[in-house]
Scaffold this motif. Structure first.
Motif, PDB file in Angstrom:
ATOM      1  N   THR B 261      36.536  91.053  49.488  1.00  0.00           N
ATOM      2  CA  THR B 261      38.062  90.992  49.223  1.00  0.00           C
ATOM      3  C   THR B 261      37.992  90.689  47.931  1.00  0.00           C
ATOM      4  O   THR B 261      36.635  90.477  46.696  1.00  0.00           O
ATOM      5  N   ILE B 262      39.094  92.044  47.404  1.00  0.00           N
ATOM      6  CA  ILE B 262      39.808  92.387  45.942  1.00  0.00           C
ATOM      7  C   ILE B 262      39.632  90.884  44.828  1.00  0.00           C
ATOM      8  O   ILE B 262      38.830  90.387  44.097  1.00  0.00           O
ATOM      9  N   ASP B 263      40.707  90.231  45.718  1.00  0.00           N
ATOM     10  CA  ASP B 263      40.325  88.308  44.698  1.00  0.00           C
ATOM     11  C   ASP B 263      39.188  88.073  44.660  1.00  0.00           C
ATOM     12  O   ASP B 263      39.089  87.609  43.460  1.00  0.00           O
ATOM     13  N   ARG B 275      41.363  96.353  37.007  1.00  0.00           N
ATOM     14  CA  ARG B 275      39.971  97.033  36.422  1.00  0.00           C
ATOM     15  C   ARG B 275      38.463  96.979  37.423  1.00  0.00           C
ATOM     16  O   ARG B 275      37.488  97.236  37.405  1.00  0.00           O
ATOM     17  N   ILE B 276      39.223  96.806  39.155  1.00  0.00           N
ATOM     18  CA  ILE B 276      38.651  97.278  40.173  1.00  0.00           C
ATOM     19  C   ILE B 276      38.587  98.450  40.510  1.00  0.00           C
ATOM     20  O   ILE B 276      40.085  98.160  40.940  1.00  0.00           O
ATOM     21  N   MET B 277      37.756  99.759  41.071  1.00  0.00           N
ATOM     22  CA  MET B 277      38.410 100.718  41.555  1.00  0.00           C
ATOM     23  C   MET B 277      37.700 100.187  43.498  1.00  0.00           C
ATOM     24  O   MET B 277      36.423  99.994  44.086  1.00  0.00           O
ATOM     25  N   LYS B 278      39.031 100.198  43.597  1.00  0.00           N
ATOM     26  CA  LYS B 278      38.989  99.999  45.356  1.00  0.00           C
ATOM     27  C   LYS B 278      39.137 100.668  46.372  1.00  0.00           C
ATOM     28  O   LYS B 278      39.444 102.180  45.781  1.00  0.00           O
ATOM     29  N   ALA B 279      37.993 100.866  47.167  1.00  0.00           N
ATOM     30  CA  ALA B 279      37.474 101.857  48.156  1.00  0.00           C
ATOM     31  C   ALA B 279      38.486 101.888  49.313  1.00  0.00           C
ATOM     32  O   ALA B 279      37.905 100.278  49.870  1.00  0.00           O
ATOM     33  N   VAL B 280      38.813 102.744  50.004  1.00  0.00           N
ATOM     34  CA  VAL B 280      39.177 102.389  51.107  1.00  0.00           C
ATOM     35  C   VAL B 280      38.800 104.280  51.941  1.00  0.00           C
ATOM     36  O   VAL B 280      39.055 104.551  51.435  1.00  0.00           O
ATOM     37  N   ALA B 281      38.349 103.097  53.462  1.00  0.00           N
ATOM     38  CA  ALA B 281      37.459 104.049  54.137  1.00  0.00           C
ATOM     39  C   ALA B 281      38.456 104.728  55.600  1.00  0.00           C
ATOM     40  O   ALA B 281      38.990 103.502  55.947  1.00  0.00           O
ATOM     41  N   TYR B 282      38.953 106.320  55.700  1.00  0.00           N
ATOM     42  CA  TYR B 282      39.525 105.940  56.687  1.00  0.00           C
ATOM     43  C   TYR B 282      39.198 107.024  57.786  1.00  0.00           C
ATOM     44  O   TYR B 282      38.309 108.413  56.903  1.00  0.00           O
TER      45      TYR B 282
END
Lengths: 570, 570
Positions: B261-263, B275-282
């Motif tokens: 998780t990001i947390d 400061r985190i670049m989150k990636a979400v795949a669709y």
């Protein structure tokens, strides 16, 4: 309203697939369009007429203390299974399942739903009578939808339901409804008859049908040429002449090889068909029924169904004649048949018949000179299951029966307790005793009415609206709306008329005069006002759609002239 | 109208399964009854309000030159297959077959049918613009119908469609419709907001939603506390503060075992989630899409769908991440990924971000101190696919964003040419060139409106109708209608009020005063007139439902008092 903002797609050609005049005209005049077989779009002009029909109904329903409400069109199938109509309606019901696989139907009528909604509350005689109604799209998956709005699969109905504590209350409402229906149809300038209708399909005890006279109608009306007697052919009765009595002869069996019709039998034996006792075998709700009738008459299935109280009725197949009746097709007869499990019905045409021809239940042979004593029952109970014929005597003894065709536009039923019993809708009477609510149902086919009115109100140029129903009473048609003088006068006239409360359509289109006039005749408003060259002198032409008469009037006399002309047409 | 002839089945108890206040009150006050999940009977009082809503709509539609007509509710499935919506609506469509096995649906809306009906005739710019509308039952097989009329499966809509030759004509009509809608909702005393809506589902280019403020509402409205800015959360934008720029450091791969998780990632690396670049795949219409967004934000699916022009959008499953994206769930990243067949979208929250954390497409490891140059694209195109949060700055720079809940009661769309292209509805323009008709569609949920108004107009004793919509403006309640003096005065008052054009309900029931008063409050007419002991002196009591104030007046002053009191409430 400006015609350029309306959607009135008139057609030059009559659509080839439309047979009924009303269907042709509604397509040509841009009133309706088909979306699917039996499902139509009501374009603005048609919808406007529907709204006027509805407004008149509301007024008349108010006089009966009927209150408007609205049921859903999607109905759980369960209620219809409870009442038994899920089965009797059969393929005529649109059926579907929701995403959770629950069964629904699209409502063709709402007796079950009204009963189930009111039963929670109408639990005391103090709360009765109540009359409720709605105007709504209804659904029937007709095998062969046809003639435009006359037999559609989605159609509009006004359906009312009465809930009463006793027969007297029902009678009062039933009679008031008949008056309301007459007022409605009279206001629409309809030529119609109030006839004795078939209440059986609704499980009721008494009914009247309102039928608009029209050649395209699917119903045959039998009426007396010298009295008020009028009935749906399915219900009509008549008096028929008895044959002269004869001395009873000795019954005798004769050979009748290969004889399979009454005609052939009559010829072979040289006996009038009225001296033949014809047998017709039926299966009614899967039980065998044998109907005996004079050879020159036909059995009326509706009368038979009502007498039997049957939901389903079919003529027996050859196989059933053999296996169930233990007889031979073409030679069937009550004489010698084991009728323990078979209902035998004698039509009243047979009353007093002597020395008749009769089947033997054996191939290629008949009895001659049979009499009721040979059947073991000298005086059976006779019942009327006969289809009447033109020329017979009216049952009230006055005049002879004639036939005409009609469109069923309304129907009122004394339902009795069929639905309240099926769904447990009971109330406590004055003595605290639980009783089933006594119901009535009252329907008018709104969209069908539109067709019926046009069937009776048209000429070779198009529709001819009665004043009360015309989408617009006045159609203002400037020859050239682009011309400043004509435009000014046209706009003034429209304002004048609107201030007097008239509905006015203004043809502001940039079309040739001929096109405008043809369209005007086709869509059928009662008065056309043509604004042309004499506009400079404030003179316009009034044309009556119905008679074609024209008069020239000055703007100042216009309102007065329109008033008088419309009044004369009402 | 006499109350004894109406059907108003009030309930003493609040039905336990009703959550929304409007749902509870409509059941308790005898306005509606459920026939099937999401399908309701509108009892007389509710139907009367619906008819008043419709009357106001008709008036406002006339001002837009919109013309009323009526489509069938049963529609051939073919048209919906042509437009592609048969698939996108999916299980929300009621589907069925007729007796000849032809496929139908129950119409949830009518863009296809209107387009297909008008295209035969609207073939020239001279015939445009045209605006048509209808008011009709609509159908949607909701997975979870709830809150009474707020989310039903059979519901009433006013749906209008405009057909225009160019964008200017469309804009004029769109703007007039907005005015008409405001007039309608203002007349009904509604607290509502006009918000930027999602046009995507209708394939349109621009849309406004009318949302009635109510806690039970399913929509979240994001609005500025200092400007007019209002948008459906699904469409809302905001300004967010950029993080302070940093000098770019050297990218570095670090171990991040079992971090999903990001947390957890933020904690492990001691880095703020921003400061985190989150990636979400669709998977969008079966094609892979990778969305990158700042770790402290969520992707807004609706915005994403609209940007992609996709019909179907789902987050990729773990399997799809492995097989289609060739990555590892939880560690996905554009860096090092073969994106030849993958659409990569960077949310605008990432603009200007330095030294961020990024996945590696390998299990249990991340990059730190990554920068856009490490991704091979220093200045990617940023897009807004972010769900806004309360407290952010309004996109117009004025005020901060707050959230509230609303009920969607109306929606106007600029449809453009989606349906005219799909169904080939073209016209010839001034230059004789064929062009697709430019369309708009404009809907108001009539039955939902009824609920929304009650949500905003009620108190602990029942419904409190705005004067314009009350089924009856005045409720005359004699304490004892059997008493001759009270009866005479009550009847006189009813006549007086009716002559002035008021709708009056007379409680002629033989019930205790307490029951009558409670029912009167519950059903909610603006003025109650109590006729009691002072009837002998022609004195009655007027009670304002809204405030509870009472005054005594003489019969002679009654009309005047009623006029003033009702006027004050409008």
């Amino acid at each position: 309203m400006k015609q350029s903002r309306m959607y009135i797609p008139t057609l030059k050609q009559t659509p080839s697939d439309a047979e009924a005049i009303s269907h042709q005209l509604m397509l040509r005049a841009g009133y309706i369009r088909q979306v699917a077989a039996g499902a139509y779009t009501f374009l603005p002009l048609a919808w406007s007429v529907i709204r006027k029909i509805e407004a008149k109904m509301r007024k008349e329903m108010e006089n009966v203390d009927a209150v408007e409400m609205r049921m859903p069109a999607i109905l759980p199938a369960d209620l219809w299974k409870e009442s038994g109509r899920y089965e009797t309606y059969g393929d005529n019901l649109f059926k579907f399942k929701d995403r959770h696989d629950r069964e629904f139907i699209l409502g063709p009528t709402h007796e079950e739903t009204f009963t189930s909604v009111v039963k929670e509350n109408l639990n005391s005689y103090k709360k009765l009578p109540i009359v409720l109604y709605q105007m709504q799209a209804k659904y029937r998956d007709e095998d062969r939808p046809r003639n435009g709005l006359l037999r559609g699969r989605e159609f509009y109905m006004k359906d009312a339901y009465s809930f009463t504590a006793n027969k007297e209350q029902l009678d009062v409402i039933f009679n008031k409804m008949e008056v309301a229906y007459r007022n409605i149809f009279d206001a629409f300038g309809l030529n119609y008859r109030v006839i004795i209708g078939d209440a059986g399909a609704m499980g009721g005890t008494d009914s009247k049908e309102f039928s608009a006279i029209a050649g395209i109608g699917e119903d045959t009306i039998a009426y007396s040429d010298a009295s008020d007697y009028s009935a749906n052919l399915e219900m009509a009765a008549s008096k028929i002449e008895k044959l002269p009595a004869e001395e009873h002869k000795q019954i005798e069996e004769v050979d009748t090889p290969n004889v399979h019709t009454i005609d052939a039998l009559s010829q072979l034996l040289d006996v009038n068909s009225s001296r033949i006792m014809k047998a017709v075998a039926y299966m009614a709700d899967e039980k065998p029924v044998l109907v005996m009738i004079r050879g020159d008459y036909q059995v009326n299935d509706i009368k038979l169904k009502n007498i039997l109280g049957a939901d389903f009725l079919n003529e027996a197949t050859a196989e059933e004649v053999t296996d169930v009746f233990h007889s031979v097709p073409g030679f069937i007869s009550p004489k010698g048949m084991d009728t323990t499990d078979i209902t035998v019905i004698y039509d009243s045409s047979l009353e007093g018949l002597d020395n008749f021809v009769l089947g033997t239940n054996k191939a290629d042979s008949h009895f001659i000179n049979a009499n009721f004593e040979d059947l073991g029952d000298e005086k059976p109970e006779f019942k009327d299951v006969r289809t009447v014929k033109e020329g017979e005597q009216s049952p009230d003894g006055k005049g002879t029966i004639k036939f005409t065709r009609g469109i069923e536009i309304g129907h009122i039923f004394k339902l009795g307790t069929k639905f309240s019993n099926a769904l447990g809708a009971n109330f406590l009477d004055e003595n605290g005793k639980s009783q089933p609510i006594i119901m009535g149902s009252y329907g008018i086919g709104i969209s069908r009415l539109l067709s019926a009115i046009i069937e009776q109100h048209n000429d070779e140029n198009g529709i001819v609206w009665p004043v009360n129903l015309a989408p617009y009473q006045v159609h203002v048609v400037p020859i050239k709306y682009k011309d400043d003088v004509q435009k000014k006068l046209s706009d003034e006239i429209v304002d004048l008329l609107k201030n007097e409360g008239y509905d006015v359509l203004l043809d502001d289109r940039n079309e040739r005069a001929g096109v405008k006039f043809a369209d005007s005749d086709l869509i059928g408003m009662p008065i056309r006002i043509t604004v042309g060259k004499k506009a400079a002198d404030s003179i316009v032409e009034l044309k009556l759609r119905k008679t074609g008469e024209t008069i020239e009037v000055n703007k100042d006399e216009l309102i007065n002239s329109v008033k008088i002309l419309l009044k004369n047409q009402e």
